[in-house]
Design a protein around this motif. Structure first.
Motif, PDB file in Angstrom:
ATOM      1  N   MET A   1       0.324  -1.131  -0.093  1.00 14.47           N
ATOM      2  CA  MET A   1       0.051   0.272  -0.222  1.00 14.47           C
ATOM      3  C   MET A   1       0.590   1.351   0.127  1.00 14.47           C
ATOM      4  O   MET A   1       1.809   1.673   0.686  1.00 14.47           O
ATOM      5  N   SER A   2       0.839   2.435   0.031  1.00 16.48           N
ATOM      6  CA  SER A   2       1.648   3.019  -1.617  1.00 16.48           C
ATOM      7  C   SER A   2       1.026   4.219  -0.162  1.00 16.48           C
ATOM      8  O   SER A   2      -0.314   5.074   0.606  1.00 16.48           O
ATOM      9  N   ASP A   3       1.270   4.893   0.085  1.00 15.22           N
ATOM     10  CA  ASP A   3       1.373   6.375   0.847  1.00 15.22           C
ATOM     11  C   ASP A   3       1.000   7.511   0.167  1.00 15.22           C
ATOM     12  O   ASP A   3      -0.060   8.251   1.347  1.00 15.22           O
ATOM     13  N   ILE A   4       1.274   7.712  -0.715  1.00 15.85           N
ATOM     14  CA  ILE A   4       0.625   8.571  -1.653  1.00 15.85           C
ATOM     15  C   ILE A   4       0.296   8.323  -2.766  1.00 15.85           C
ATOM     16  O   ILE A   4       0.298   7.371  -3.678  1.00 15.85           O
ATOM     17  N   LEU A   5      -0.699   8.861  -3.373  1.00 11.61           N
ATOM     18  CA  LEU A   5      -1.890   8.502  -4.833  1.00 11.61           C
ATOM     19  C   LEU A   5      -1.823   9.963  -5.239  1.00 11.61           C
ATOM     20  O   LEU A   5      -1.968  10.235  -4.736  1.00 11.61           O
ATOM     21  N   ILE A   6      -1.012   9.299  -6.288  1.00  9.61           N
ATOM     22  CA  ILE A   6      -1.081  10.774  -7.631  1.00  9.61           C
ATOM     23  C   ILE A   6      -2.817  10.125  -8.238  1.00  9.61           C
ATOM     24  O   ILE A   6      -1.867   9.618  -9.057  1.00  9.61           O
ATOM     25  N   ILE A   7      -3.558  11.187  -8.470  1.00  7.64           N
ATOM     26  CA  ILE A   7      -3.990  11.243  -9.858  1.00  7.64           C
ATOM     27  C   ILE A   7      -4.387  11.913 -10.745  1.00  7.64           C
ATOM     28  O   ILE A   7      -4.735  13.348 -10.284  1.00  7.64           O
ATOM     29  N   ASP A   8      -3.368  12.303 -12.241  1.00  2.31           N
ATOM     30  CA  ASP A   8      -3.759  13.137 -12.755  1.00  2.31           C
ATOM     31  C   ASP A   8      -3.373  12.779 -14.578  1.00  2.31           C
ATOM     32  O   ASP A   8      -2.634  10.782 -14.213  1.00  2.31           O
ATOM     33  N   ASP A   9      -4.021  13.117 -14.933  1.00  4.08           N
ATOM     34  CA  ASP A   9      -3.978  13.187 -16.471  1.00  4.08           C
ATOM     35  C   ASP A   9      -2.830  13.051 -17.355  1.00  4.08           C
ATOM     36  O   ASP A   9      -2.571  12.484 -18.365  1.00  4.08           O
ATOM     37  N   ASP A  10      -2.297  13.890 -17.178  1.00  2.29           N
ATOM     38  CA  ASP A  10      -0.903  14.490 -17.779  1.00  2.29           C
ATOM     39  C   ASP A  10       0.737  13.150 -17.509  1.00  2.29           C
ATOM     40  O   ASP A  10       0.652  13.753 -16.480  1.00  2.29           O
ATOM     41  N   PRO A  11       1.391  12.243 -18.532  1.00  2.00           N
ATOM     42  CA  PRO A  11       1.894  12.026 -18.093  1.00  2.00           C
ATOM     43  C   PRO A  11       3.666  11.923 -17.206  1.00  2.00           C
ATOM     44  O   PRO A  11       4.226  12.014 -16.708  1.00  2.00           O
TER      45      PRO A  11
ATOM     46  N   LEU B   1      -2.476   7.371 -14.106  1.00  2.00           N
ATOM     47  CA  LEU B   1      -3.673   8.639 -15.420  1.00  2.00           C
ATOM     48  C   LEU B   1      -4.837   8.602 -15.453  1.00  2.00           C
ATOM     49  O   LEU B   1      -5.152  10.164 -15.782  1.00  2.00           O
ATOM     50  N   ASP B   2      -5.892   7.511 -15.231  1.00  2.00           N
ATOM     51  CA  ASP B   2      -6.915   7.369 -15.261  1.00  2.00           C
ATOM     52  C   ASP B   2      -8.245   8.156 -14.470  1.00  2.00           C
ATOM     53  O   ASP B   2      -7.440   6.490 -13.658  1.00  2.00           O
ATOM     54  N   PRO B   3      -8.987   8.709 -14.547  1.00  2.00           N
ATOM     55  CA  PRO B   3      -9.180   8.599 -12.591  1.00  2.00           C
ATOM     56  C   PRO B   3     -10.353   8.215 -12.826  1.00  2.00           C
ATOM     57  O   PRO B   3     -10.141   7.857 -11.417  1.00  2.00           O
ATOM     58  N   VAL B   4     -10.457   7.671 -13.210  1.00  2.00           N
ATOM     59  CA  VAL B   4     -11.888   6.456 -13.286  1.00  2.00           C
ATOM     60  C   VAL B   4     -11.061   5.298 -12.118  1.00  2.00           C
ATOM     61  O   VAL B   4     -11.571   4.722 -11.250  1.00  2.00           O
ATOM     62  N   CYS B   5      -9.954   4.462 -13.166  1.00  2.00           N
ATOM     63  CA  CYS B   5      -9.241   3.646 -12.845  1.00  2.00           C
ATOM     64  C   CYS B   5      -9.074   4.036 -10.584  1.00  2.00           C
ATOM     65  O   CYS B   5      -8.187   3.208 -10.065  1.00  2.00           O
ATOM     66  N   GLY B   6      -7.880   5.385 -11.199  1.00  2.00           N
ATOM     67  CA  GLY B   6      -7.776   5.923  -9.805  1.00  2.00           C
ATOM     68  C   GLY B   6      -8.893   5.651  -8.334  1.00  2.00           C
ATOM     69  O   GLY B   6      -8.377   5.370  -7.249  1.00  2.00           O
ATOM     70  N   LEU B   7     -10.104   5.441  -8.554  1.00  2.00           N
ATOM     71  CA  LEU B   7     -10.911   5.422  -7.702  1.00  2.00           C
ATOM     72  C   LEU B   7     -10.579   3.646  -7.378  1.00  2.00           C
ATOM     73  O   LEU B   7     -10.831   3.653  -5.895  1.00  2.00           O
ATOM     74  N   SER B   8     -10.262   3.470  -7.554  1.00  2.00           N
ATOM     75  CA  SER B   8     -10.156   1.776  -6.938  1.00  2.00           C
ATOM     76  C   SER B   8      -8.901   1.691  -5.766  1.00  2.00           C
ATOM     77  O   SER B   8      -8.874   1.087  -4.660  1.00  2.00           O
ATOM     78  N   GLN B   9      -7.436   2.823  -5.982  1.00  2.00           N
ATOM     79  CA  GLN B   9      -6.863   2.596  -5.117  1.00  2.00           C
ATOM     80  C   GLN B   9      -7.192   3.580  -3.846  1.00  2.00           C
ATOM     81  O   GLN B   9      -6.401   3.914  -3.218  1.00  2.00           O
ATOM     82  N   ILE B  10      -8.125   4.464  -4.146  1.00  2.00           N
ATOM     83  CA  ILE B  10      -8.156   5.260  -3.266  1.00  2.00           C
ATOM     84  C   ILE B  10      -8.799   4.838  -1.813  1.00  2.00           C
ATOM     85  O   ILE B  10     -10.018   3.876  -1.730  1.00  2.00           O
ATOM     86  N   ASN B  11      -7.795   4.436  -0.597  1.00  2.00           N
ATOM     87  CA  ASN B  11      -8.649   4.348   0.781  1.00  2.00           C
ATOM     88  C   ASN B  11      -8.361   4.861   1.502  1.00  2.00           C
ATOM     89  O   ASN B  11      -7.115   5.483   1.365  1.00  2.00           O
ATOM     90  N   PRO B  12      -8.482   4.769   2.822  1.00  2.00           N
ATOM     91  CA  PRO B  12      -8.438   5.725   4.430  1.00  2.00           C
ATOM     92  C   PRO B  12      -7.310   5.550   4.299  1.00  2.00           C
ATOM     93  O   PRO B  12      -6.778   6.394   5.349  1.00  2.00           O
ATOM     94  N   ASP B  13      -6.566   5.032   3.950  1.00  2.00           N
ATOM     95  CA  ASP B  13      -4.904   4.579   4.351  1.00  2.00           C
ATOM     96  C   ASP B  13      -3.993   5.435   3.786  1.00  2.00           C
ATOM     97  O   ASP B  13      -2.810   5.818   4.505  1.00  2.00           O
ATOM     98  N   LEU B  14      -4.241   6.251   2.911  1.00  2.00           N
ATOM     99  CA  LEU B  14      -3.557   7.320   2.585  1.00  2.00           C
ATOM    100  C   LEU B  14      -2.511   8.131   3.326  1.00  2.00           C
ATOM    101  O   LEU B  14      -4.004   9.009   4.132  1.00  2.00           O
ATOM    102  N   LYS B  15      -1.765   8.252   2.569  1.00  2.00           N
ATOM    103  CA  LYS B  15      -1.734   9.571   3.937  1.00  2.00           C
ATOM    104  C   LYS B  15      -1.183  11.032   3.060  1.00  2.00           C
ATOM    105  O   LYS B  15      -2.156  12.307   3.559  1.00  2.00           O
ATOM    106  N   LEU B  16      -1.109  10.842   1.425  1.00  2.00           N
ATOM    107  CA  LEU B  16      -1.981  12.235   0.806  1.00  2.00           C
ATOM    108  C   LEU B  16      -2.619  11.869  -0.568  1.00  2.00           C
ATOM    109  O   LEU B  16      -2.285  10.798  -0.921  1.00  2.00           O
ATOM    110  N   LEU B  17      -3.191  12.035  -1.014  1.00  2.00           N
ATOM    111  CA  LEU B  17      -3.835  11.859  -2.047  1.00  2.00           C
ATOM    112  C   LEU B  17      -4.026  13.409  -2.960  1.00  2.00           C
ATOM    113  O   LEU B  17      -4.367  14.338  -2.637  1.00  2.00           O
ATOM    114  N   LEU B  18      -3.278  13.488  -4.485  1.00  2.00           N
ATOM    115  CA  LEU B  18      -2.728  14.746  -4.798  1.00  2.00           C
ATOM    116  C   LEU B  18      -3.379  14.203  -6.214  1.00  2.00           C
ATOM    117  O   LEU B  18      -4.030  13.883  -6.671  1.00  2.00           O
ATOM    118  N   LEU B  19      -4.603  15.317  -6.717  1.00  2.00           N
ATOM    119  CA  LEU B  19      -5.689  15.688  -7.999  1.00  2.00           C
ATOM    120  C   LEU B  19      -5.679  16.351  -8.318  1.00  2.00           C
ATOM    121  O   LEU B  19      -5.152  17.560  -7.967  1.00  2.00           O
TER     122      LEU B  19
END
Length: 131
Positions: A1-11, A34-52
């Motif tokens: 599980m990652s500390d940080i999740l980045i969801i952004d379509d700019d590679p 890179l795909d916000p729809v795919c990113g939804l499945s990786q969102i969880n309450p244990d994330l330390k930081l979510l960059l959108l």
């Protein structure tokens, strides 16, 4: 599980940011979508930081923010990134909507992100990883 999740379509931006975190904050793990729809499945309450990213196809960052909060991610762990100017971002996301809204191209805004990443590394980056 990652500390940080980045969801952004700019590679290019995602690659830059991921490399920056790995080099400057090696104690933090990072996942990207890179795909916000795919990113939804990786969102969880244990994330330390979510960059959108704010402007993305299919689902914009504001909708992903709403989804993340409903999934249990604290607003204080979510940062909205955009190419728009800071005044626009602060009007669209008033204080308390999320941790911060940052223009991803302004140097001063990157300093704020580095401050947040540094605090995360200090708090979580020195722990042992369990596999």
């Amino acid at each position: 599980m990652s500390d940080i999740l980045i969801i952004d379509d700019d590679p290019g931006f995602v690659k830059f940011l991921k490399n920056h975190v790995h080099q400057s904050f090696p104690g933090l793990s990072i996942a990207t979508c890179l795909d916000p729809v795919c990113g939804l499945s990786q969102i969880n309450p244990d994330l330390k930081l979510l960059l959108l990213d704010l402007e993305m196809p299919t689902i914009d960052g504001e909708k992903v923010l709403t989804y993340a909060v409903a999934k249990g991610v604290s607003k204080s762990r979510i940062i909205i990134l955009s190419g728009r100017d800071a005044d626009y971002l602060h009007r669209r996301f008033p204080m308390g909507s999320c941790l911060a809204v940052l223009n991803k191209h302004e140097v001063r805004q990157k300093a704020v992100l580095n401050m947040v990443l540094g605090a995360l590394q200090e708090k979580y980056g020195n722990r042992e990883q369990v596999f």
